[in-house]
Design a protein around this motif. Sequence first.
Motif, PDB file in Angstrom:
ATOM      1  N   ARG A   1      -6.711   4.530  -6.188  1.00  0.00           N
ATOM      2  CA  ARG A   1      -6.449   5.963  -6.069  1.00  0.00           C
ATOM      3  C   ARG A   1      -5.206   6.110  -5.202  1.00  0.00           C
ATOM      4  N   VAL A   2      -4.194   6.809  -5.699  1.00  0.00           N
ATOM      5  CA  VAL A   2      -2.914   6.860  -5.007  1.00  0.00           C
ATOM      6  C   VAL A   2      -2.425   8.292  -4.858  1.00  0.00           C
ATOM      7  N   GLU A   3      -1.624   8.494  -3.818  1.00  0.00           N
ATOM      8  CA  GLU A   3      -0.925   9.752  -3.592  1.00  0.00           C
ATOM      9  C   GLU A   3       0.528   9.535  -3.992  1.00  0.00           C
ATOM     10  N   LEU A   4       1.060  10.449  -4.802  1.00  0.00           N
ATOM     11  CA  LEU A   4       2.430  10.351  -5.293  1.00  0.00           C
ATOM     12  C   LEU A   4       3.216  11.584  -4.861  1.00  0.00           C
ATOM     13  N   THR A   5       4.370  11.342  -4.258  1.00  0.00           N
ATOM     14  CA  THR A   5       5.219  12.448  -3.805  1.00  0.00           C
ATOM     15  C   THR A   5       6.606  12.273  -4.411  1.00  0.00           C
ATOM     16  N   PRO A   6       6.919  13.031  -5.451  1.00  0.00           N
ATOM     17  CA  PRO A   6       8.236  12.892  -6.080  1.00  0.00           C
ATOM     18  C   PRO A   6       9.312  13.672  -5.325  1.00  0.00           C
ATOM     19  N   GLU A   7      10.484  13.069  -5.200  1.00  0.00           N
ATOM     20  CA  GLU A   7      11.644  13.798  -4.676  1.00  0.00           C
ATOM     21  C   GLU A   7      12.377  14.502  -5.799  1.00  0.00           C
ATOM     22  N   THR A   8      12.350  13.897  -6.980  1.00  0.00           N
ATOM     23  CA  THR A   8      12.991  14.472  -8.160  1.00  0.00           C
ATOM     24  C   THR A   8      11.907  14.871  -9.151  1.00  0.00           C
TER      25      THR A   8
ATOM     26  N   ALA B   1       0.804  -1.222   0.000  1.00  0.00           N
ATOM     27  CA  ALA B   1       0.000   0.000   0.000  1.00  0.00           C
ATOM     28  C   ALA B   1       0.834   1.267   0.000  1.00  0.00           C
ATOM     29  N   CYS B   2       2.104   1.163   0.390  1.00  0.00           N
ATOM     30  CA  CYS B   2       2.975   2.339   0.338  1.00  0.00           C
ATOM     31  C   CYS B   2       4.399   1.874   0.074  1.00  0.00           C
ATOM     32  N   GLY B   3       5.198   2.788  -0.436  1.00  0.00           N
ATOM     33  CA  GLY B   3       6.573   2.439  -0.761  1.00  0.00           C
ATOM     34  C   GLY B   3       7.227   3.520  -1.576  1.00  0.00           C
ATOM     35  N   SER B   4       8.363   3.209  -2.137  1.00  0.00           N
ATOM     36  CA  SER B   4       9.126   4.163  -2.939  1.00  0.00           C
ATOM     37  C   SER B   4       9.636   3.477  -4.199  1.00  0.00           C
ATOM     38  N   VAL B   5       9.726   4.248  -5.259  1.00  0.00           N
ATOM     39  CA  VAL B   5      10.298   3.772  -6.523  1.00  0.00           C
ATOM     40  C   VAL B   5      11.572   4.558  -6.769  1.00  0.00           C
TER      41      VAL B   5
ATOM     42  N   PRO C   1      19.017   9.738 -11.730  1.00  0.00           N
ATOM     43  CA  PRO C   1      18.338   9.247 -10.523  1.00  0.00           C
ATOM     44  C   PRO C   1      16.947   9.862 -10.372  1.00  0.00           C
ATOM     45  N   SER C   2      15.970   9.037 -10.031  1.00  0.00           N
ATOM     46  CA  SER C   2      14.577   9.481  -9.933  1.00  0.00           C
ATOM     47  C   SER C   2      13.914   8.734  -8.785  1.00  0.00           C
ATOM     48  N   ILE C   3      13.240   9.482  -7.909  1.00  0.00           N
ATOM     49  CA  ILE C   3      12.639   8.895  -6.716  1.00  0.00           C
ATOM     50  C   ILE C   3      11.193   9.362  -6.575  1.00  0.00           C
ATOM     51  N   THR C   4      10.295   8.422  -6.415  1.00  0.00           N
ATOM     52  CA  THR C   4       8.877   8.709  -6.174  1.00  0.00           C
ATOM     53  C   THR C   4       8.404   7.899  -4.975  1.00  0.00           C
ATOM     54  N   HIS C   5       7.754   8.556  -4.027  1.00  0.00           N
ATOM     55  CA  HIS C   5       7.112   7.867  -2.910  1.00  0.00           C
ATOM     56  C   HIS C   5       5.617   7.752  -3.214  1.00  0.00           C
ATOM     57  N   TYR C   6       5.018   6.627  -2.854  1.00  0.00           N
ATOM     58  CA  TYR C   6       3.605   6.429  -3.168  1.00  0.00           C
ATOM     59  C   TYR C   6       2.853   5.891  -1.958  1.00  0.00           C
TER      60      TYR C   6
END
Length: 222
Positions: free
Chosen positions: A154-161, A109-113, A136-141
């Motif tokens: 339905r997801v929330e996405l928080t990009p670091e990059t 249900a949550c994690g990072s790419v 380098p590319s990082i997304t938290h979901y």
Amino acid sequence: MNAAIGSYHPPADTGLEILYQDEALLVLNKPSGLLSVPGRGEEKQDSLARRVQARIPDALAVHRLDMCTSGVMVMARGSEMHRTLNRMFQQREIGKRYIAVVDGRLAPACGSVRLPLICDWPNRPRQRVDHEIGKPSITHYRRLEYRPEDASSRVELTPETGRSHQLRVHMLALGHVILGDNLYADPVNRERAPRLQLHACELSLRHPLSGESMTFHSPAPF
């Protein structure tokens, strides 16, 4: 139905949706289907930046949303603020949060790419994962809701990059393509939504003059 790849039919100019405005910056809600900045060719000059500049001539774009993505964008007032806001983006001092609807049940249900991205030149503007020369590319979901009636999350996405198409490619890499995506979705998932189901719902920063912490919201229209 989604527009064909390569065609451009911007929404009618019915005025700007300004969320905030002062002498340093502008915060706006960009509609889906409108370029953030002018593209190549006369037929792609209509954009949020051009529409804003017709009314507020010193406004300058400092970041972009994909044409099909809607939501919160910030623009600088004048060249000095443009440099300041550019630096803030480069140093990751500006936070962004998105809402998306993707195919399937996103699990866990949550994690990072963390997958490096680069332009897929033979198929541009598509991007692709490349572990050798990608940036380098990082997304938290975080999954907000699973909808069994249509097998979507339905997801929330928080990009670091802030790489081009980062959220779209990262979700694709997880096996959960964003619905309505005319570049990365298969034909079935492309037609499951009338537009790309991706919206920039929140942007936070410290005001470049006062240092005040500010957060701007725009609810997802889907």
